[in-house]
Write an enzyme that holds these catalytic residues in place. Structure first.
Site, mmCIF file in Angstrom:
data_model
loop_
_atom_site.group_PDB
_atom_site.id
_atom_site.type_symbol
_atom_site.label_atom_id
_atom_site.label_comp_id
_atom_site.label_asym_id
_atom_site.label_seq_id
_atom_site.Cartn_x
_atom_site.Cartn_y
_atom_site.Cartn_z
ATOM 1 N N ASN A 7 -33.976 86.902 8.092
ATOM 2 C CA ASN A 7 -33.023 86.656 7.008
ATOM 3 C C ASN A 7 -33.761 86.762 5.666
ATOM 4 O OD1 ASN A 7 -31.637 85.115 4.949
ATOM 5 N ND2 ASN A 7 -30.245 84.450 6.541
ATOM 6 N N HIS A 10 -33.694 84.555 0.949
ATOM 7 C CA HIS A 10 -34.602 83.806 0.068
ATOM 8 C C HIS A 10 -35.353 84.717 -0.904
ATOM 9 C CE1 HIS A 10 -33.509 80.389 2.371
ATOM 10 N NE2 HIS A 10 -33.811 81.043 3.476
ATOM 11 N N HIS A 43 -26.834 87.204 3.873
ATOM 12 C CA HIS A 43 -25.558 86.477 3.751
ATOM 13 C C HIS A 43 -24.952 86.761 2.385
ATOM 14 C CE1 HIS A 43 -23.513 82.219 4.154
ATOM 15 N NE2 HIS A 43 -22.652 83.162 3.846
ATOM 16 N N ARG A 45 -22.716 85.491 0.118
ATOM 17 C CA ARG A 45 -21.939 84.263 -0.108
ATOM 18 C C ARG A 45 -20.850 84.518 -1.132
ATOM 19 N NH1 ARG A 45 -24.655 79.439 1.936
ATOM 20 N NH2 ARG A 45 -22.974 78.323 0.959
ATOM 21 N N ARG A 49 -24.762 83.691 -4.849
ATOM 22 C CA ARG A 49 -25.931 83.016 -5.440
ATOM 23 C C ARG A 49 -27.244 83.737 -5.157
ATOM 24 N NH1 ARG A 49 -26.246 77.698 -1.607
ATOM 25 N NH2 ARG A 49 -24.115 77.442 -2.309
ATOM 26 N N HIS A 50 -27.288 84.522 -4.086
ATOM 27 C CA HIS A 50 -28.530 85.274 -3.840
ATOM 28 C C HIS A 50 -28.252 86.757 -3.575
ATOM 29 C CE1 HIS A 50 -27.374 84.027 0.181
ATOM 30 N NE2 HIS A 50 -27.909 82.831 0.098
ATOM 31 N N GLU A 70 -24.238 88.252 7.435
ATOM 32 C CA GLU A 70 -23.679 86.894 7.603
ATOM 33 C C GLU A 70 -22.566 86.749 6.592
ATOM 34 O OE1 GLU A 70 -25.759 83.147 7.093
ATOM 35 O OE2 GLU A 70 -27.324 84.047 8.315
ATOM 36 N N THR A 100 -27.571 75.372 2.139
ATOM 37 C CA THR A 100 -27.595 76.430 3.139
ATOM 38 C C THR A 100 -26.428 76.160 4.091
ATOM 39 O OG1 THR A 100 -28.915 77.525 4.854
ATOM 40 C CG2 THR A 100 -29.270 75.164 4.583
ATOM 41 N N THR A 101 -26.188 77.066 5.039
ATOM 42 C CA THR A 101 -25.055 76.883 5.952
ATOM 43 C C THR A 101 -25.216 75.580 6.730
ATOM 44 O OG1 THR A 101 -25.184 79.262 6.207
ATOM 45 C CG2 THR A 101 -23.663 78.107 7.656
ATOM 46 N N GLU A 151 -23.945 82.805 17.970
ATOM 47 C CA GLU A 151 -25.275 82.377 17.536
ATOM 48 C C GLU A 151 -25.250 80.854 17.595
ATOM 49 O OE1 GLU A 151 -26.894 84.013 13.900
ATOM 50 O OE2 GLU A 151 -28.194 82.276 13.634
ATOM 51 N N HIS A 191 -31.348 79.026 12.750
ATOM 52 C CA HIS A 191 -31.199 78.086 11.644
ATOM 53 C C HIS A 191 -32.258 76.984 11.701
ATOM 54 C CE1 HIS A 191 -29.611 75.860 8.308
ATOM 55 N NE2 HIS A 191 -28.788 76.862 8.071
ATOM 56 N N GLY A 192 -33.064 76.953 10.650
ATOM 57 C CA GLY A 192 -34.056 75.884 10.482
ATOM 58 C C GLY A 192 -35.287 76.018 11.347
ATOM 59 N N GLY A 213 -35.237 82.774 8.691
ATOM 60 C CA GLY A 213 -35.427 83.186 7.303
ATOM 61 C C GLY A 213 -36.434 82.347 6.565
ATOM 62 N N HIS A 214 -36.059 81.110 6.273
ATOM 63 C CA HIS A 214 -36.817 80.272 5.343
ATOM 64 C C HIS A 214 -38.287 80.129 5.710
ATOM 65 C CE1 HIS A 214 -37.947 76.544 3.167
ATOM 66 N NE2 HIS A 214 -37.268 77.142 2.212
HETATM 67 N N1 PXP Z 1 -28.574 81.983 11.184
HETATM 68 C C1 PXP Z 1 -27.545 81.658 10.360
HETATM 69 C C2 PXP Z 1 -26.174 81.858 10.868
HETATM 70 C C3 PXP Z 1 -27.779 81.160 9.062
HETATM 71 O O1 PXP Z 1 -26.740 80.808 8.282
HETATM 72 C C4 PXP Z 1 -29.109 81.063 8.600
HETATM 73 C C5 PXP Z 1 -29.373 80.628 7.193
HETATM 74 O O2 PXP Z 1 -28.947 81.584 6.279
HETATM 75 C C6 PXP Z 1 -30.137 81.424 9.483
HETATM 76 C C7 PXP Z 1 -29.851 81.856 10.769
HETATM 77 C C8 PXP Z 1 -31.584 81.337 9.076
HETATM 78 O O3 PXP Z 1 -31.895 80.004 8.814
HETATM 79 P P1 PXP Z 1 -33.314 79.639 8.193
HETATM 80 O O4 PXP Z 1 -33.369 80.277 6.836
HETATM 81 O O5 PXP Z 1 -33.281 78.156 8.127
HETATM 82 O O6 PXP Z 1 -34.345 80.181 9.109
#
Ligand code: PXP
Length: 238
Positions: A7, A10, A43, A45, A49-50, A70, A100-101, A151, A191-192, A213-214
């Site tokens: 992702n 960022h 994503h 949005r 914002r990004h 996304e 974030t989501t 997912e 996610h996370g 992503g992050h």
């Molecule tokens: N999957 C989905 C559906 C998300 O919304 C996000 C955050 O944009 C991610 C994965 C990636 O999450 P992270 O940036 O925390 O790794």
């Protein structure tokens, strides 16, 4: 082999902090693909914002692997997705104020809207994945929307404060992955996830792809900062 979707939101967040042209998310996406990423996730949005509209058109054009967009189920966003025609669309819930989501899409509450959106996207040959909690009822309804993939939201697992809580979440994600596979769904997760807690999720039998992503972008700063300083110093010294 479990696939990796990177992702790049960022990168665009950093660009938007100055509203400049760099860092360029398209260049970042190409680097990720060169490094072996199986797909690029971005994503769009509603508040932009990004990632911006031009970014997703460019991503579809330039990257040599799958582009996973996304997106929320808002009509305006669905229309744009139908024009861009990414290889995959991942439907997520979206709130303006969130960082974030937060949480998965509630398919029980939004079944008819989600089902309609799935059909609109599939009519454009876009594979649809639904970002949902590791919950049997959500998974069952997700299958009934006609989506090919889900997912599983790994946020609760990633943010677990104790070992017991983490183990409990991992078991739940494992069991729900198996359940979704019996329904014929493709199962992704994300996610996370951080470097230290991704392996147990990657080991779950049947997981298709992890979207991260992050933590990757955060690590990239430290992997690359030394070189960036050296290059500026070399310029100054010249
Ligand atoms: N999957 C989905 C559906 C998300 O919304 C996000 C955050 O944009 C991610 C994965 C990636 O999450 P992270 O940036 O925390 O790794």
């Amino acid at each position: 082999m479990v696939k990796l979707g990177v992702n790049i939101d960022h990168i665009a967040t950093l660009r938007q902090a100055r509203k400049e042209f760099e860092p360029d998310p398209i260049q970042a996406a190409c680097l990720c693909v060169n490094a072996g990423a199986d797909s690029i996730v971005a994503h769009l949005r509603e508040d932009r914002r990004h990632i911006h509209d031009k970014d997703i058109f460019q991503l579809k054009k330039k990257i040599k692997t799958r582009f996973n967009l996304e997106m929320s189920i808002a009509d305006k966003i669905v229309k744009i997705a139908c024009q861009v025609k990414p290889h995959q669309a991942t439907l997520v819930p979206e709130k303006r104020q969130e960082l974030t989501t937060e949480g998965g899409l509630d398919i029980l509450k939004n079944f008819h809207r989600v089902k309609k959106t799935v059909k609109r996207l599939q009519d454009k040959n876009i594979l649809v994945s639904l970002f949902i909690a590791a919950d049997k009822k959500q998974i069952k309804r997700a299958k009934e929307t006609g989506a090919e993939a889900i997912e599983i939201h790994t946020g609760v697992y990633a943010n677990a404060k104790t070992k017991q809580e983490k183990t409990k979440e991992l078991k739940k994600i494992t069991a729900m992955t198996q359940y979704a596979l019996t329904l014929g769904l493709i199962v992704n997760a994300g996610h996370g996830l951080k470097y230290h807690d991704t392996m147990p999720i990657a080991r779950i039998p049947g997981i298709n792809e992890l979207n991260i992503g992050h933590s990757i972008i955060s690590r990239a700063v430290f992997v690359g900062l030394h070189q960036a300083v050296k290059e500026m110093l070399a310029l100054i010294k010249k």
